[in-house]
Design an enzyme around this catalytic site. Sequence first.
Site, mmCIF file in Angstrom:
data_model
loop_
_atom_site.group_PDB
_atom_site.id
_atom_site.type_symbol
_atom_site.label_atom_id
_atom_site.label_comp_id
_atom_site.label_asym_id
_atom_site.label_seq_id
_atom_site.Cartn_x
_atom_site.Cartn_y
_atom_site.Cartn_z
ATOM 1 N N LYS A 124 0.847 -1.251 0.161
ATOM 2 C CA LYS A 124 -0.035 0.039 -0.033
ATOM 3 C C LYS A 124 0.878 1.306 0.060
ATOM 4 O O LYS A 124 2.040 1.192 0.453
ATOM 5 C CB LYS A 124 -1.011 0.132 1.231
ATOM 6 C CG LYS A 124 -1.844 -1.156 1.296
ATOM 7 C CD LYS A 124 -2.776 -1.106 -0.102
ATOM 8 C CE LYS A 124 -4.264 -1.907 0.198
ATOM 9 N NZ LYS A 124 -3.989 -3.324 -0.114
HETATM 10 C C1 PLP Z 1 -5.287 -4.173 0.939
HETATM 11 C C2 PLP Z 1 -6.835 -4.164 0.914
HETATM 12 C C3 PLP Z 1 -7.617 -4.641 2.202
HETATM 13 C C4 PLP Z 1 -6.862 -5.359 3.532
HETATM 14 O O1 PLP Z 1 -5.690 -5.004 3.582
HETATM 15 P P1 PLP Z 1 -4.681 -6.136 4.264
HETATM 16 O O2 PLP Z 1 -3.969 -5.034 5.308
HETATM 17 O O3 PLP Z 1 -3.689 -6.588 3.232
HETATM 18 O O4 PLP Z 1 -5.554 -7.014 5.159
HETATM 19 C C5 PLP Z 1 -8.921 -4.345 2.105
HETATM 20 N N1 PLP Z 1 -9.539 -3.792 1.115
HETATM 21 C C6 PLP Z 1 -8.924 -3.384 0.128
HETATM 22 C C7 PLP Z 1 -9.731 -2.900 -1.099
HETATM 23 C C8 PLP Z 1 -7.680 -3.553 -0.108
HETATM 24 O O5 PLP Z 1 -7.015 -3.240 -1.201
#
Ligand code: PLP
Length: 396
Positions: A186
């Site tokens: 992210k």
């Molecule tokens: C990355 C993501 C998540 C979850 O995040 P994690 O930290 O990997 O559990 C939830 N929703 C969306 C749209 C994402 O891209």
Amino acid sequence: MPGYELFDDAEKKEVMDVLETGIYMRYGFDGPRNNVWKAKELEQALTERFDVKYAQLTSSGTTALSTAMAALGIGYGDEVIMPTFTFVASFEAVLSVGAIPVLVDVDDTLTLDPAAVKAAITPKTKVVMPVHMCGGMADLDALKAICKEHNLLLLEDACQAIGATYKGQALGSIGNAGTFSFDFVKTVTCAEGGVVLTNSEDVYTKCDGYTDHGHDHLGVDRGADLHPFLGYNYRISELHAAVGLAQIRKLDKFLEIQRNNKQVLKAALEGIPGVTFRRLPDPKGDAATFLSFFLPDAEKAAAAAAAIKAAGIPAFYWFDNNWHYVRKWNHFTNGVSLTGFGPEVKAVMDTYKTKQFPASDAIISRTISTPINLAWDEKELEARAQKLAKAVKSVL
Ligand SMILES: *Cc1c(COP(=O)(O)O)cnc(C)c1O
């Protein structure tokens, strides 16, 4: 896009602060931690940066969504309206609290089509959960109006939209609650982590307890805390929070780079007949983590994605992706669960075995997204823009 591209001494310094105290847990150990409270500090930084009253860190974006749902009182038998195009975590979180994922079509915003949301509302609907995909935003005015009219909650899955805004407000801070993910890919990363943002003290207090076995965190002695309700362990560690603290200070720089780089790639595709772009309800608020565009039909889109990849540029053709679009969520549509479902959840899950989403297919089968990186220099950016345009033109 991923904040890890610009790791430097700042992350090391924050992590070293924690390593030096030897206290890797966010709660307790007040003496030996020597006043190092990275999780608390990051929560404070998040409330300031996103202009929201409360922030509760969690172990992931997925657990942030589960926590937000529990704190909003969404549970067994409640219906959650969510899009067909998202990351699997969105429905995992719904199922984790015993609620029912009600998948509805997306439009050219690449998230919830407000008309489809309206059509999906039943007496069991409790919350509308737009997912602000690929750095952009949902049509929040339309969705807010629907929530108001039908007395529904709005939960923003802003896990992919850190730093994006809608009419000047941070995505994630607009609904009754919102979430970010700080996983490794992210825009801001803790390696693993997430956060729930809310302006409601009640929702925040519930998040605080839910993520730590129901502890009320009111005493000085953790062992003497009371437990007003049941919780889980969704805590973040001090080491992870330390990484995030260094990263959040770089967010504005990340956004500036992304927006600049995206503009260059977009300009290269603008004016190519047959190419149109994903609709952004507030273009100024785009976090610009991806450039998403449409081709005239599915065949051309698949061919363009292949040509872009062959030119050495990453391209996501979501229609064939088994993480992000319902068409290939076979474990979900077949209801393959290790723990089983309650009868009300199962009744709806069974419908996904045959349910079709032609309106979503018509959008997603024509969509390509290419990621915007942070570490490109000008020469590389120009070269990519040219390769991208050439590859797209080759199929049109
Ligand atoms: C990355 C993501 C998540 C979850 O995040 P994690 O930290 O990997 O559990 C939830 N929703 C969306 C749209 C994402 O891209």
